[in-house]
Write an enzyme that holds these catalytic residues in place. Sequence first.
Site, mmCIF file in Angstrom:
data_model
loop_
_atom_site.group_PDB
_atom_site.id
_atom_site.type_symbol
_atom_site.label_atom_id
_atom_site.label_comp_id
_atom_site.label_asym_id
_atom_site.label_seq_id
_atom_site.Cartn_x
_atom_site.Cartn_y
_atom_site.Cartn_z
ATOM 1 N N TYR A 22 42.716 35.723 49.530
ATOM 2 C CA TYR A 22 43.700 35.216 48.553
ATOM 3 C C TYR A 22 45.123 35.324 49.068
ATOM 4 C CZ TYR A 22 39.884 34.745 45.252
ATOM 5 O OH TYR A 22 38.746 34.342 44.626
ATOM 6 N N ASP A 46 34.905 40.470 37.669
ATOM 7 C CA ASP A 46 35.849 39.588 36.988
ATOM 8 C C ASP A 46 35.159 38.429 36.265
ATOM 9 O OD1 ASP A 46 38.442 38.499 36.384
ATOM 10 O OD2 ASP A 46 38.285 37.185 38.132
ATOM 11 N N GLU A 48 35.533 32.432 49.072
ATOM 12 C CA GLU A 48 36.530 32.392 47.992
ATOM 13 C C GLU A 48 37.916 32.212 48.579
ATOM 14 O OE1 GLU A 48 36.512 35.493 44.988
ATOM 15 O OE2 GLU A 48 34.328 35.551 44.949
ATOM 16 N N GLU A 104 31.928 41.418 47.576
ATOM 17 C CA GLU A 104 33.080 42.308 47.630
ATOM 18 C C GLU A 104 32.754 43.788 47.453
ATOM 19 O OE1 GLU A 104 36.317 40.796 45.239
ATOM 20 O OE2 GLU A 104 36.683 39.228 46.710
HETATM 21 C C1 BDP Z 1 37.249 38.125 43.720
HETATM 22 C C2 BDP Z 1 35.912 38.128 43.019
HETATM 23 C C3 BDP Z 1 35.788 37.078 41.932
HETATM 24 C C4 BDP Z 1 37.103 36.966 41.177
HETATM 25 C C5 BDP Z 1 38.164 36.490 42.143
HETATM 26 C C6 BDP Z 1 39.523 36.313 41.485
HETATM 27 O O1 BDP Z 1 34.835 38.004 43.926
HETATM 28 O O2 BDP Z 1 34.726 37.402 41.083
HETATM 29 O O3 BDP Z 1 37.002 36.137 40.058
HETATM 30 O O4 BDP Z 1 38.302 37.402 43.200
HETATM 31 O O5 BDP Z 1 40.297 37.263 41.480
HETATM 32 O O6 BDP Z 1 37.713 39.427 43.660
HETATM 33 O O7 BDP Z 1 39.798 35.253 40.957
#
Ligand code: BDP
Length: 605
Positions: free
Chosen positions: A474, A167, A512, A418
């Site tokens: 997330y 991404d 993240e 990931e």
């Molecule tokens: C994860 C990835 C990262 C993406 C992020 C996202 O590690 O590179 O930018 O999520 O979705 O999958 O913002």
Amino acid sequence: MLNYSMLYPRETVSRRVVSMDGMWKFCLDEKSAGENEKWQEGIPGKEMIPVPASFQDFYTEKDIREYAGDFWYEKDMFVPGEWSGKQVLLRFGAATHRAVVFVNGTKVAEHEGGFLPFCADVTEVVRYNAYNKVVVKVNNELTVTNIPCGQTVTLPTGKKMCKPYFDFFNYSGLQRSVWLTALPKESVFDIETVNELCGSDAKVSYTVKTTGDHPVTVELLDEEGQKVASCEGKEGVLEVKNARLWKVRDAYLYQMVVRIMDEDEILDEYTQEIGIRTVEVKGTSILLNGEPVYLRGFGKHEDSDIVGRGFNIGVMKRDFELMKWIGANSFRTSHYPYSEEIYQMADREGFLIIDEVPAVGLFESLMNFMEASTGKATAFFEKETTPVLLQAHLRAVEEMITRDKNHPSVVAWSLLNEPETTSDAAVPYFKEVFDRARELDPQKRPRTFALVMNSTPDKCKCYNFSDIIALNRYFGWYVSGGYDISTAEVLFRKEMDAWKALNLNKPFIFTEYGADTLGSEHKLPSVMWSQEYQAEYLKMNNEVFDSYDFIKGEQIWNFADFQTTEGIMRVNGNKKGVFTRQRQPKDIAYKLKERWESLPLGYKN
Ligand code: BDP
């Protein structure tokens, strides 16, 4: 072992360095015909482009921005007459993703991998006291045999197009500095150090590799330039009385002066900056100099307007000022090793770095972020090409660790981002990568990788390789976002309870978590994408982090908005930045500042 030195170019009594940054000639090679047409002797046209920079965002034509294939650079360089008899090297900070270098029409180097330096020995091919022509053929196609992974497809128009399994925009070119250097025939090739603390004193064990047999001396100078220790031999121990330690946001750097001597004559001299500190994982703690640290900071990108992924010294400065302002103490070099100057700055400013190899996209998906929590399996490590990919990956690990091992700021290696960890085939692959990192790092720093949402405690087969478990999560964004955030919290806690039940006795960090937010949008009550929602998302996540003692760090995604491939899931890029791409704060920045400034360094210990 690498056949060129990874030491950063520095001038000393015996070494000369000339910058090749500036305008270079530039040409796309749509038909891949350059070599047949002898472009290695000089490329056609008059187009000029800056180095370092990504080529994509200068132009107004979409075909150029989205270009996939070969493209060429050219520059004349003057090699001084007094350099004859020395070893003359051309050093590229990076060429993304692969390059072939020619000097005066002769091929002098080839390199695969777009985020680490390489050198071409041009001693025998250059004309001294004269101009010489440097030509570089670069290629930016994505494959599954090199990292980062992706595909390159041919459109019905005949044009090639890159389809990343990751991404971020596939910026490419000569994105870092190029140097011409002259070294003595016998030179320092590599330096390694390992620190040990003994009360208020310290021992710095070192190993120096040189290209010859003359004896080596080492001196350690403090920040005032005073000699505090010295030693003779290619291996030895520098005993430092009352050592000033390198600490989080309180850095202290020593200069290690390495000399190759022929009686009283200095054959070569190289100065390596070092910080005296130890790093280790004990139980669920991350210890720096034996003291627990809680990481607060960011996943970042090298990404800015106009120059793309090109190293930009001004943006680097601004980023560090913002990280200091907000009370951060660490960042991950997601998703590739950054420019060397950034680590030097982190060394000076006392930031902790999780240094990541470009192993991203090891899960077959053009929208990895969307499919990351669906349980989808792509048999990624079971392909015919997997052994080839593994070799490229191991090579990148070797280049990264060799390049970055002396930075006090580097406290952990992130070996993948990931990947697909749910099949047994991932296990032997991981083993090789993790073993190689351990073997190469003299300081035996902790190793980790960032776990995608599919890598749950019951399904992930690889988390045990990590010394620090790093989660990308997330909940409240890709899973149960918006009004459904209370469900997200329940699911999030359920997963954390499952990790807790495993009793791994290892530290966990979040590498993240984040919510896309438009800097322009306010909405009361909140909706997803508004600044209000970003704040609610943060609050929920922080409450979860604070509920588990084994969570020892939080690095929010992302430091700033950044460019990605265009698509329905991205509004001109990923907008999860705490800062805009222009490095101005969104509202959430003030909330993070409040939290991070109030968290003690040894939080939860
Ligand atoms: C994860 C990835 C990262 C993406 C992020 C996202 O590690 O590179 O930018 O999520 O979705 O999958 O913002």
